[in-house]
Structure formats: structure tokens, C-alpha cells
Motif scaffolding. Structure first.
Motif, PDB file in Angstrom:
ATOM      1  N   THR A  43      70.365  -1.666 119.983  1.00 19.33           N
ATOM      2  CA  THR A  43      71.667  -1.016 119.790  1.00 19.33           C
ATOM      3  C   THR A  43      71.531   0.500 119.801  1.00 19.33           C
ATOM      4  OG1 THR A  43      71.362  -1.402 117.396  1.00 19.33           O
ATOM      5  CG2 THR A  43      72.785  -2.930 118.575  1.00 19.33           C
ATOM      6  N   ASP A  44      70.409   1.024 119.317  1.00 18.05           N
ATOM      7  CA  ASP A  44      70.138   2.467 119.423  1.00 18.05           C
ATOM      8  C   ASP A  44      70.161   2.895 120.889  1.00 18.05           C
ATOM      9  OD1 ASP A  44      69.928   3.844 117.021  1.00 18.05           O
ATOM     10  OD2 ASP A  44      67.856   3.223 116.680  1.00 18.05           O
ATOM     11  N   LEU A  45      69.513   2.109 121.726  1.00 15.04           N
ATOM     12  CA  LEU A  45      69.465   2.425 123.158  1.00 15.04           C
ATOM     13  C   LEU A  45      70.855   2.383 123.772  1.00 15.04           C
ATOM     14  CD1 LEU A  45      68.035   2.931 125.824  1.00 15.04           C
ATOM     15  CD2 LEU A  45      67.519   0.480 125.953  1.00 15.04           C
ATOM     16  N   SER A  46      71.652   1.392 123.403  1.00 12.91           N
ATOM     17  CA  SER A  46      73.013   1.284 123.924  1.00 12.91           C
ATOM     18  C   SER A  46      73.838   2.513 123.551  1.00 12.91           C
ATOM     19  CB  SER A  46      73.672   0.017 123.376  1.00 12.91           C
ATOM     20  OG  SER A  46      75.041  -0.033 123.721  1.00 12.91           O
ATOM     21  N   MET A  47      73.732   2.949 122.293  1.00 12.63           N
ATOM     22  CA  MET A  47      74.517   4.102 121.849  1.00 12.63           C
ATOM     23  C   MET A  47      74.030   5.396 122.480  1.00 12.63           C
ATOM     24  SD  MET A  47      75.373   3.232 117.831  1.00 12.63           S
ATOM     25  CE  MET A  47      73.672   2.982 117.312  1.00 12.63           C
ATOM     26  N   ALA A  48      72.717   5.556 122.614  1.00 11.98           N
ATOM     27  CA  ALA A  48      72.185   6.763 123.249  1.00 11.98           C
ATOM     28  C   ALA A  48      72.608   6.840 124.712  1.00 11.98           C
ATOM     29  CB  ALA A  48      70.660   6.782 123.136  1.00 11.98           C
ATOM     30  N   ALA A  49      72.585   5.690 125.400  1.00 13.47           N
ATOM     31  CA  ALA A  49      73.006   5.661 126.806  1.00 13.47           C
ATOM     32  C   ALA A  49      74.478   6.013 126.942  1.00 13.47           C
ATOM     33  CB  ALA A  49      72.723   4.280 127.400  1.00 13.47           C
ATOM     34  N   GLU A  50      75.297   5.514 126.021  1.00 13.44           N
ATOM     35  CA  GLU A  50      76.725   5.814 126.079  1.00 13.44           C
ATOM     36  C   GLU A  50      76.978   7.294 125.802  1.00 13.44           C
ATOM     37  OE1 GLU A  50      80.756   3.501 124.844  1.00 13.44           O
ATOM     38  OE2 GLU A  50      79.221   3.652 123.295  1.00 13.44           O
ATOM     39  N   ASP A  51      76.260   7.867 124.824  1.00 14.76           N
ATOM     40  CA  ASP A  51      76.385   9.300 124.539  1.00 14.76           C
ATOM     41  C   ASP A  51      75.986  10.130 125.758  1.00 14.76           C
ATOM     42  OD1 ASP A  51      77.238   8.819 121.969  1.00 14.76           O
ATOM     43  OD2 ASP A  51      75.260   9.087 121.050  1.00 14.76           O
ATOM     44  N   LEU A  67      69.417  11.975 126.111  1.00 20.14           N
ATOM     45  CA  LEU A  67      68.368  11.491 127.010  1.00 20.14           C
ATOM     46  C   LEU A  67      67.059  11.278 126.253  1.00 20.14           C
ATOM     47  CD1 LEU A  67      67.260  10.833 129.831  1.00 20.14           C
ATOM     48  CD2 LEU A  67      66.827  13.288 130.131  1.00 20.14           C
ATOM     49  N   LEU A  68      66.730  12.220 125.383  1.00 19.75           N
ATOM     50  CA  LEU A  68      65.504  12.094 124.594  1.00 19.75           C
ATOM     51  C   LEU A  68      65.584  10.866 123.681  1.00 19.75           C
ATOM     52  CD1 LEU A  68      64.963  15.847 123.659  1.00 19.75           C
ATOM     53  CD2 LEU A  68      63.591  14.480 125.241  1.00 19.75           C
ATOM     54  N   ARG A  69      66.748  10.629 123.093  1.00 22.83           N
ATOM     55  CA  ARG A  69      66.917   9.431 122.262  1.00 22.83           C
ATOM     56  C   ARG A  69      66.819   8.168 123.112  1.00 22.83           C
ATOM     57  NH1 ARG A  69      71.808   8.789 120.254  1.00 22.83           N
ATOM     58  NH2 ARG A  69      72.833  10.666 121.057  1.00 22.83           N
ATOM     59  N   MET A  70      67.324   8.226 124.336  1.00 21.72           N
ATOM     60  CA  MET A  70      67.212   7.080 125.238  1.00 21.72           C
ATOM     61  C   MET A  70      65.746   6.742 125.522  1.00 21.72           C
ATOM     62  SD  MET A  70      70.177   7.642 128.125  1.00 21.72           S
ATOM     63  CE  MET A  70      69.371   6.466 129.224  1.00 21.72           C
ATOM     64  N   ILE A  71      64.959   7.758 125.834  1.00 18.75           N
ATOM     65  CA  ILE A  71      63.545   7.529 126.143  1.00 18.75           C
ATOM     66  C   ILE A  71      62.840   6.934 124.930  1.00 18.75           C
ATOM     67  CG2 ILE A  71      61.370   8.627 126.782  1.00 18.75           C
ATOM     68  CD1 ILE A  71      63.035  10.742 128.274  1.00 18.75           C
ATOM     69  N   LYS A  72      63.121   7.500 123.758  1.00 17.64           N
ATOM     70  CA  LYS A  72      62.530   6.969 122.524  1.00 17.64           C
ATOM     71  C   LYS A  72      62.935   5.515 122.326  1.00 17.64           C
ATOM     72  CE  LYS A  72      63.349   5.919 117.996  1.00 17.64           C
ATOM     73  NZ  LYS A  72      64.392   5.030 117.434  1.00 17.64           N
ATOM     74  N   SER A  73      64.197   5.209 122.542  1.00 22.03           N
ATOM     75  CA  SER A  73      64.692   3.849 122.322  1.00 22.03           C
ATOM     76  C   SER A  73      64.121   2.875 123.347  1.00 22.03           C
ATOM     77  CB  SER A  73      66.223   3.832 122.366  1.00 22.03           C
ATOM     78  OG  SER A  73      66.769   4.583 121.295  1.00 22.03           O
ATOM     79  N   ILE A  74      63.975   3.327 124.603  1.00 21.81           N
ATOM     80  CA  ILE A  74      63.379   2.462 125.631  1.00 21.81           C
ATOM     81  C   ILE A  74      61.955   2.086 125.229  1.00 21.81           C
ATOM     82  CG2 ILE A  74      62.511   2.403 128.000  1.00 21.81           C
ATOM     83  CD1 ILE A  74      64.973   4.117 128.771  1.00 21.81           C
ATOM     84  N   VAL A 100      76.606  -3.518 114.213  1.00 20.10           N
ATOM     85  CA  VAL A 100      75.473  -4.413 114.435  1.00 20.10           C
ATOM     86  C   VAL A 100      74.164  -3.664 114.160  1.00 20.10           C
ATOM     87  CG1 VAL A 100      74.188  -5.720 116.181  1.00 20.10           C
ATOM     88  CG2 VAL A 100      76.680  -5.889 116.076  1.00 20.10           C
ATOM     89  N   HIS A 101      74.097  -2.424 114.620  1.00 15.04           N
ATOM     90  CA  HIS A 101      72.902  -1.610 114.381  1.00 15.04           C
ATOM     91  C   HIS A 101      72.644  -1.438 112.894  1.00 15.04           C
ATOM     92  CE1 HIS A 101      71.030   2.270 113.379  1.00 15.04           C
ATOM     93  NE2 HIS A 101      70.196   1.969 114.356  1.00 15.04           N
ATOM     94  N   ASP A 102      73.667  -1.079 112.140  1.00 11.65           N
ATOM     95  CA  ASP A 102      73.486  -0.825 110.708  1.00 11.65           C
ATOM     96  C   ASP A 102      73.059  -2.083 109.963  1.00 11.65           C
ATOM     97  OD1 ASP A 102      74.143   1.799 111.096  1.00 11.65           O
ATOM     98  OD2 ASP A 102      76.207   1.625 110.390  1.00 11.65           O
ATOM     99  N   ILE A 103      73.617  -3.214 110.337  1.00 18.28           N
ATOM    100  CA  ILE A 103      73.244  -4.474 109.684  1.00 18.28           C
ATOM    101  C   ILE A 103      71.810  -4.860 110.055  1.00 18.28           C
ATOM    102  CG2 ILE A 103      73.743  -6.944 109.575  1.00 18.28           C
ATOM    103  CD1 ILE A 103      76.726  -6.192 109.946  1.00 18.28           C
ATOM    104  N   ALA A 104      71.449  -4.695 111.331  1.00 12.31           N
ATOM    105  CA  ALA A 104      70.087  -5.014 111.765  1.00 12.31           C
ATOM    106  C   ALA A 104      69.072  -4.081 111.118  1.00 12.31           C
ATOM    107  CB  ALA A 104      69.985  -4.922 113.292  1.00 12.31           C
ATOM    108  N   ASP A 105      69.408  -2.798 111.036  1.00  6.25           N
ATOM    109  CA  ASP A 105      68.517  -1.808 110.420  1.00  6.25           C
ATOM    110  C   ASP A 105      68.286  -2.135 108.949  1.00  6.25           C
ATOM    111  OD1 ASP A 105      66.967   0.502 110.248  1.00  6.25           O
ATOM    112  OD2 ASP A 105      68.676   1.768 109.754  1.00  6.25           O
ATOM    113  N   CYS A 106      69.350  -2.497 108.249  1.00  7.84           N
ATOM    114  CA  CYS A 106      69.238  -2.863 106.839  1.00  7.84           C
ATOM    115  C   CYS A 106      68.383  -4.119 106.676  1.00  7.84           C
ATOM    116  CB  CYS A 106      70.630  -3.089 106.252  1.00  7.84           C
ATOM    117  SG  CYS A 106      70.626  -3.648 104.532  1.00  7.84           S
ATOM    118  N   SER A 107      68.642  -5.123 107.495  1.00  5.00           N
ATOM    119  CA  SER A 107      67.895  -6.383 107.403  1.00  5.00           C
ATOM    120  C   SER A 107      66.415  -6.156 107.661  1.00  5.00           C
ATOM    121  CB  SER A 107      68.466  -7.394 108.399  1.00  5.00           C
ATOM    122  OG  SER A 107      69.827  -7.649 108.150  1.00  5.00           O
ATOM    123  N   ALA A 108      66.101  -5.347 108.695  1.00  2.00           N
ATOM    124  CA  ALA A 108      64.707  -5.057 109.016  1.00  2.00           C
ATOM    125  C   ALA A 108      64.025  -4.326 107.862  1.00  2.00           C
ATOM    126  CB  ALA A 108      64.627  -4.219 110.289  1.00  2.00           C
TER     127      ALA A 108
END
Length: 266
Positions: free
Chosen positions: A151-159, A192-199, A114-122
């Protein structure tokens, strides 16, 4: 040499980061060879100029004009990304419905697609908006970009969650393996840094969509600028932390292709 550790049938070793020995200047030079750091640097300079224009009224016209030029410059750096994001989106479509990654984490592969498709569309909407001067395409790009950041935030949180659980396991069962403890601690911090950026990106995107919905800003311009600037700053911090860390961050959902006794090596 520190021993490898098996967790949930996956082998993890203290894989050192080959870029860790570079000097700060080397990291800056290497970063500027790719469009990502140039993009983020121009974006940050744009936002700093906009902030300065709010403070220094006597030169606000000059700073606003400079910010406009910088904004155009970083916006056009979307164009070189089009082949990459298009390839990623095509791979996501081709592999839709397949399962990748550790057992019990099938959702991650779907989130990544979903992230890759949304990123491409944007990216294509923004590129079209730049070339055609189309506001509707720009607005559509904002919607897809919000999906990409979510979706970036979801993946960073899971990592971050997985790195924390694995770190606790190693500390409890392999307390002498300091190299691997450090690797997972670094992985957790990078996530965590990616999470903050994504938030910050998600909040900024949501406020932007509210502007579209209500026809005007819902927060003062300074607050909106502060949030978007925070997203840019933490994107740069996360990048350089990853590049300067002692060990390579663990990629829980990206297999290296190496094998050890029939078990995948990460």
C-alpha cells in the motif's frame, strides 16, 4: 511573492519548508531525536555488517555477532511505535467507508486505511515475537508488513503521478511561477524516492514470503541482503530529501484545514 494556483478546485501555493535552512549536522541531530532515523541507521549498520561478514571471512564471526546485536537493537525500536500505529489503525477502522481527498480519488482513503491497519498488525506481531520469542508471530508480522509496503508503493505511485500531472499543468499555464514549479518538481522527486524504497521493500517482502512457502531461500543470501539494504538506503534518502527540500511536499490527500475563498488550501 509567487501567486497561488487553482487546479481541480484546489489552491496550491509555494509553501516553503521551514527545515530547509538547517545545516547537514542539524538535520542529523534532529533526525536522531526521533526513533525513525535511529531505527533506519541501526538497520543499515546491521546490513552493512552482514555484507562485510560475507567478504571478510577472517573476522566474519565478529561482524556476524555485531550484526546480531544491531538487529536486536533496531527490532526493539518497534515498541515505541505501538501507540502511534494503534491510534492510526483505530482511526482507520472508525472512518472505514468514508471518502476523503479530491473528487475522483476515493480509493486513496481506503488504501491508506488498509495500510494503517496492516502496519499496526505487523508492529504488534513483531513486538509479540520479540517478547515471546515466537516464530509464528514473526511470520504473521511478515505477511502484514508485506501488505503495508504494498500500500505504501500504491500511495507513492499515486503521489508521483499527481505531482507530474500538476507540474505539467503549471508549466503550461503558469510558466512564470517558478516557485510553484519547483515545489511540484520536488514533490514528484520525493514521491519517486519513496516508490523506489517501496519497490525494494515489496520485493524483499515477497522473497521472504517465498522462503516461508518453500522452506528455503529462493535467491542467494547476498542478493536478498542487497535488496533489503536498498530499501533501507532509499528510506533514508527519501527522508532527508524531504527534510532538506526548499518547499514542503504537496499532500494531495491531507487537508491543511486552511480556507481561501471557500476553497481548501494545500
Amino acid at each position: 511573492m509567487a501567486a497561488n494556483v487553482i487546479i481541480n478546485n484546489q489552491v496550491y501555493g509555494p509553501i516553503r519548508n521551514p527545515h530547509a535552512e538547517r545545516t547537514a549536522m542539524d538535520h542529523i541531530i534532529e533526525g536522531n531525536r526521533g526513533s525513525y532515523i535511529v531505527y533506519r541507521t541501526l538497520q543499515l549498520m546491521d546490513r552493512v555488517c552482514k555484507a562485510a561478514a560475507m567478504v571478510f571471512e577472517s573476522i566474519s564471526d565478529f561482524l556476524s555477532g555485531l550484526a546480531g546485536k544491531l538487529s536486536t537493537a533496531w527490532a526493539f525500536l518497534i515498541l515505541p511505535r505501538l501507540p502511534e500505529v494503534t491510534k492510526n489503525a483505530w482511526e482507520a477502522i472508525k472512518t472505514w467507508g468514508t471518502v476523503e481527498g479530491p473528487e475522483g480519488y476515493a480509493l486513496r482513503g481506503h488504501v491508506k486505511r488498509v495500510h494503517d491497519i496492516a502496519d499496526c498488525s505487523a508492529s504488534w506481531c513483531y513486538a509479540g515475537s520479540l517478547v515471546l520469542g515466537s516464530t509464528p508471530l514473526k511470520n504473521a508480522g511478515d505477511v502484514f508488513d508485506f501488505g503495508s509496503h504494498t500500500t505504501d508503493l500504491s500511495m507513492a505511485a499515486e503521489d508521483h503521478s499527481m505531482a507530474g500531472k500538476h507540474l505539467e499543468h503549471i508549466q503550461a499555464n503558469h510558466a512564470n511561477n517558478q516557485a510553484l514549479i519547483e515545489r511540484f518538481a520536488e514533490t514528484k522527486k520525493e514521491a519517486l524516492l519513496r516508490m523506489i524504497k517501496s519497490i525494494a521493500s515489496v520485493v524483499s517482502g515477497a522473497l521472504g514470503l517465498l522462503v516461508l512457502a518453500f522452506g528455503g531461500p529462493v535467491l542467494p543470501a547476498a542478493a536478498l541482503l542487497a535488496i533489503s539494504t536498498a530499501a533501507t538506503v532509499f528510506a533514508l534518502i527519501a527522508h532527508f530529501y524531504k527534510e532538506t527540500a526548499t518547499y514542503k511536499p504537496v499532500k494531495f490527500f491531507e487537508w491543511s484545514g486552511n480556507m481561501m475563498d471557500g476553497v481548501r488550501v494545500n
